[in-house]
Design a protein around this motif. Structure first.
Motif, PDB file in Angstrom:
ATOM      1  N   UNK A 382     -41.970 -65.277  -2.069  1.00 18.22           N
ATOM      2  CA  UNK A 382     -40.570 -64.928  -1.841  1.00 18.22           C
ATOM      3  C   UNK A 382     -40.474 -63.471  -1.400  1.00 18.22           C
ATOM      4  N   UNK A 383     -39.425 -63.156  -0.652  1.00 14.49           N
ATOM      5  CA  UNK A 383     -39.274 -61.806  -0.127  1.00 14.49           C
ATOM      6  C   UNK A 383     -38.506 -60.899  -1.062  1.00 14.49           C
ATOM      7  N   UNK A 384     -38.952 -60.813  -2.296  1.00 20.43           N
ATOM      8  CA  UNK A 384     -38.295 -59.990  -3.315  1.00 20.43           C
ATOM      9  C   UNK A 384     -39.301 -58.966  -3.827  1.00 20.43           C
ATOM     10  N   UNK A 385     -38.868 -57.719  -3.924  1.00 19.98           N
ATOM     11  CA  UNK A 385     -39.712 -56.678  -4.504  1.00 19.98           C
ATOM     12  C   UNK A 385     -39.448 -56.593  -5.998  1.00 19.98           C
ATOM     13  N   UNK A 386     -40.508 -56.668  -6.796  1.00 20.73           N
ATOM     14  CA  UNK A 386     -40.401 -56.512  -8.251  1.00 20.73           C
ATOM     15  C   UNK A 386     -40.919 -55.120  -8.606  1.00 20.73           C
ATOM     16  N   UNK A 387     -40.021 -54.258  -9.039  1.00 16.98           N
ATOM     17  CA  UNK A 387     -40.342 -52.841  -9.196  1.00 16.98           C
ATOM     18  C   UNK A 387     -40.125 -52.390 -10.639  1.00 16.98           C
ATOM     19  N   UNK A 388     -41.181 -51.878 -11.267  1.00 20.09           N
ATOM     20  CA  UNK A 388     -41.067 -51.221 -12.565  1.00 20.09           C
ATOM     21  C   UNK A 388     -40.986 -49.717 -12.329  1.00 20.09           C
TER      22      UNK A 388
END
Length: 465
Positions: A382-388
């Motif tokens: 999926x084209x989602x950035x998961x950012x911590x």
């Protein structure tokens, strides 16, 4: 008997020889001078290229000298950064010089060209700064090990708005670095470090060179969710802006109801297991409550998940930023010291991935909890950035700016700049047996990157430049 001329020469030579012997003889004095010179020589270390934008870079380091026992202690010195294009052969020239002496150096190099590589050198009192003995900055290919950074190529189009992403304020916390009873933590002499670290961030965000239009805080606003802590952090945030218009929050595991069972955090902000939705210039912000009644791990209640499904189904293409306290991906689960039980449970993580696959407008999921900077891989294509994002309240002590342009967005992490914040961030580098930088700082790409995306339908913030 020597003639007068020779006698004079002999006496002169004898006198000079005696003087030389006199200088060489008292070796303890000479050794003391060497030790004093060694103590007074500045050691410049902890070099970090923290931020790299399209036109600037932020470089930090610490200076120390040795005390009588030979231990390194912070020592003030000047601040200098020399810069040269990496494709040229000329010597680096001084680009930043600050004569105000400090042990905690923060140099922002401005007016650089986008998409260009630069050689750099950082100095204090003539001593070149080097990276600390940590893998995150000494590994092959890092800007700190190569002495080269490359500025970003910004997304095309106008800057529409700037959103600050932050988390883990821990307002009211008495000691930093506590972990499962294994580490007793560091205490500040005022016990007010979460307060001044929060204040340093809020002051930064209003300055023209940061110019944040909005602030998103992804949980752990307080240490233990008491009434005093909840009201205190709300008061500080309200001085910066208005809840629901300028800043937006969600609950973290430290914000769950206090020991007496009352949900003070909910009374001050919003109730448990509540999804919140806001709109800013056409951009949608959705905050999730990923906390459990007990424990550090995360989950999402079925009603909340159903409501999120309804919202995304109603406007699947609307540009949407989602934030929740607990990281979501398998990559986050296996790479954090707390393991899979420390992040969002696998059932709900899979459910979020499935929802995001049907809503192409979702472009970023922001989380905290791990106190580190990490760009995590999604579990599916999926084209989602998961950012911590790293914690506000301790090293690296800062926030991320999300600059949204018509043709995409740029992510940059910044340390806060006040003297008190830089001092405390330097001290908390030593947490967890000195391993904290390798955990918390993240790679240069984790902290600084550009994503192309179509945001041409969004409205510009009036204050955006």
């Amino acid at each position: 008997m020597l003639e007068p001329r020779l006698r004079t020469m002999w006496l002169a030579n004898a006198a000079s020889g005696a003087a030389a012997v006199a200088v060489r003889t008292p070796r303890p004095v000479f050794a003391a001078e060497v030790r004093r010179a060694q103590r007074e020589t500045v050691v410049a270390s902890d070099l970090e290229v923290v931020t790299v934008t399209d036109h600037s870079a932020v470089i930090t380091w610490t200076t120390r000298t040795r005390n009588r026992a030979g231990r390194l202690r912070p020592a003030p010195a000047d601040t200098e950064v020399r810069i040269a294009p990496a494709d040229g052969r000329g010597e680096a020239r001084t680009w930043v010089f600050e004569g105000l002496r400090t042990p905690y150096h923060y140099a922002e190099v401005r007016d650089l060209e986008p998409g260009r590589a630069y050689r750099f050198e950082a100095y204090s009192d003539g001593q070149r700064a080097v990276p600390a003995r940590t893998l995150v900055t000494r590994r092959s290919g890092t800007p700190e090990s190569t002495g080269v950074f490359t500025t970003a190529t910004p997304p095309p189009g106008r800057l529409l708005r700037t959103i600050a992403l932050a988390n883990d304020l821990h307002y009211g916390e008495p000691a930093s670095g506590l972990f499962a009873g294994l580490f007793e933590g560091l205490r500040h002499n005022t016990d007010q470090y979460p307060e001044f670290m929060l204040r340093a961030m809020l002051e930064d965000l209003r300055l023209p060179d940061r110019a944040a239009d909005h602030l998103v805080v992804a949980g752990d606003l307080t240490d233990s969710g008491t009434a005093e802590q909840s009201r205190g952090v709300r008061g500080s945030l309200d001085e910066w802006g208005s809840l629901g218009r300028d800043y937006f929050v969600c609950r973290g595991n430290h914000d769950v109801r206090s020991q007496e069972g009352t949900d003070h955090w909910g009374e001050v902000f919003h109730a448990r297991e509540r999804l919140v939705e806001y709109f800013v210039g056409g951009l949608r912000l959705i905050g999730l409550d990923t906390t459990r009644p007990r424990g550090a791990g995360g989950t999402i209640s079925p009603p909340q998940l159903a409501y999120l499904r309804e919202l995304l189904r109603g406007e699947p293409d609307r540009p949407t930023l989602i934030f929740g306290h607990h990281p979501v991906t398998r990559h986050a689960a296996v790479s954090n010291p707390g393991g899979p039980g420390f992040v969002l449970d696998r059932f709900n993580a899979a459910a979020l991935h499935a929802l995001y696959a049907t809503a192409p407008g979702v472009f970023l999921h922001h989380s905290g909890h791990t106190h580190r900077n990490r760009l995590s891989r999604p579990d599916s294509g999926i084209g989602v950035e998961f950012l911590e994002v790293g914690a506000v309240k301790e090293y690296p002590g800062g926030y991320t700016l999300l600059r949204v342009h018509e043709g995409g967005y740029m992510v940059n992490f910044y340390k806060t700049r006040s003297e008190a914040a830089r001092r405390w961030s330097t001290r908390t580098r030593s947490q967890y047996l000195g391993l904290h930088p390798d955990h918390a700082l993240g790679s240069c790409v984790d902290r600084n990157h550009v994503v192309r995306r179509d945001f041409s339908g969004l409205r510009a913030e009036p204050s955006a430049r």
